[in-house]
Write a protein that holds these residues in place. Structure first.
Motif, mmCIF file in Angstrom:
data_model
loop_
_atom_site.group_PDB
_atom_site.id
_atom_site.type_symbol
_atom_site.label_atom_id
_atom_site.label_comp_id
_atom_site.label_asym_id
_atom_site.label_seq_id
_atom_site.Cartn_x
_atom_site.Cartn_y
_atom_site.Cartn_z
ATOM 1 N N ARG A 77 44.843 34.320 50.312
ATOM 2 C CA ARG A 77 43.908 35.225 51.383
ATOM 3 C C ARG A 77 44.162 35.351 52.704
ATOM 4 O O ARG A 77 44.402 36.216 53.244
ATOM 5 N N ILE A 80 46.999 37.796 53.273
ATOM 6 C CA ILE A 80 46.493 39.310 53.261
ATOM 7 C C ILE A 80 45.756 39.518 54.593
ATOM 8 O O ILE A 80 46.071 40.520 54.889
ATOM 9 N N VAL A 124 52.403 39.326 48.796
ATOM 10 C CA VAL A 124 51.628 39.886 49.560
ATOM 11 C C VAL A 124 52.459 40.706 50.774
ATOM 12 O O VAL A 124 51.954 41.681 50.970
ATOM 13 N N ASP A 128 51.507 43.881 47.958
ATOM 14 C CA ASP A 128 50.857 43.608 46.525
ATOM 15 C C ASP A 128 49.990 42.468 46.579
ATOM 16 O O ASP A 128 49.994 41.472 45.813
ATOM 17 N N GLU A 130 46.640 42.085 46.122
ATOM 18 C CA GLU A 130 45.731 41.949 45.001
ATOM 19 C C GLU A 130 46.511 41.502 43.936
ATOM 20 O O GLU A 130 45.883 40.549 42.937
ATOM 21 N N ARG A 131 47.535 41.942 43.482
ATOM 22 C CA ARG A 131 48.460 41.270 42.493
ATOM 23 C C ARG A 131 48.689 39.755 42.632
ATOM 24 O O ARG A 131 48.565 39.055 41.645
ATOM 25 N N LEU A 133 46.911 37.629 44.117
ATOM 26 C CA LEU A 133 45.469 37.031 44.108
ATOM 27 C C LEU A 133 45.174 36.842 42.413
ATOM 28 O O LEU A 133 44.643 35.963 42.075
ATOM 29 N N ALA A 134 45.326 38.002 41.756
ATOM 30 C CA ALA A 134 45.063 38.183 40.213
ATOM 31 C C ALA A 134 45.876 36.893 39.653
ATOM 32 O O ALA A 134 45.321 36.352 38.756
ATOM 33 N N ARG A 137 44.686 33.643 40.349
ATOM 34 C CA ARG A 137 43.379 33.298 39.731
ATOM 35 C C ARG A 137 43.452 32.937 38.083
ATOM 36 O O ARG A 137 42.846 32.347 37.607
#
Length: 146
Positions: A77, A80, A124, A128, A130-131, A133-134, A137
């Motif tokens: 995070r 990002i 990041v 990318d 979001e990828r 983070l996904a 997670r």
């Protein structure tokens, strides 16, 4: 940290954020001080950039305090939100050492977490986030915050 030193570090990060080279002269100009003022705190550009990385570690540690997601998600995070600072953490000896210390723990788990963080932050920085983070997670990036 003196006010001048903090202003110089902020100016260096601002220059890098704008895609400019943080030379001592450019940093002085951005900070609104004489061209010689940075030399009171930094012997050269490399010392300035290392100090900016250390400053970035403090920002990262502050961002991680109280984070419920765990340190690896928190670092992603942070990358990002502050990609220039994240790049400093990966690309300078001071930044890498600080990340290693921050992740702590015994070998080989610490080395695995550090490699995971480096890979996710590089993702990041490649655009990318979001990828990244996904992946962390769902455990698809090596098991989350193990």
């Amino acid at each position: 940290m003196t006010d001048l030193r903090a202003r110089l570090l902020d100016a260096a990060i601002a220059l890098m954020t704008d895609g400019e080279e943080p030379t001592l002269r450019a940093v002085a100009r951005r900070a609104g001080v004489s061209a010689m003022a940075p030399y009171r705190h930094f012997i050269d550009r490399d010392a300035l950039v290392d100090a900016a990385a250390v400053s970035g570690l403090y920002l990262l540690k502050a961002a991680l305090r109280g984070g419920a997601d765990g340190p690896i998600v928190g670092i992603v995070r942070f990358a990002i939100a502050r990609p220039v600072v994240a790049r400093l953490l990966l690309d300078t000896p001071a930044g890498r050492a600080g990340l290693d210390d921050l992740l702590g723990g015994a070998e080989p788990a610490r080395t695995q977490r550090l490699a995971l963080v480096f890979g996710l932050v590089r993702l990041v920085l490649a655009g990318d986030g979001e990828r990244a983070l996904a992946a962390v997670r769902t455990g698809g990036a090596g098991g989350g915050d193990a």
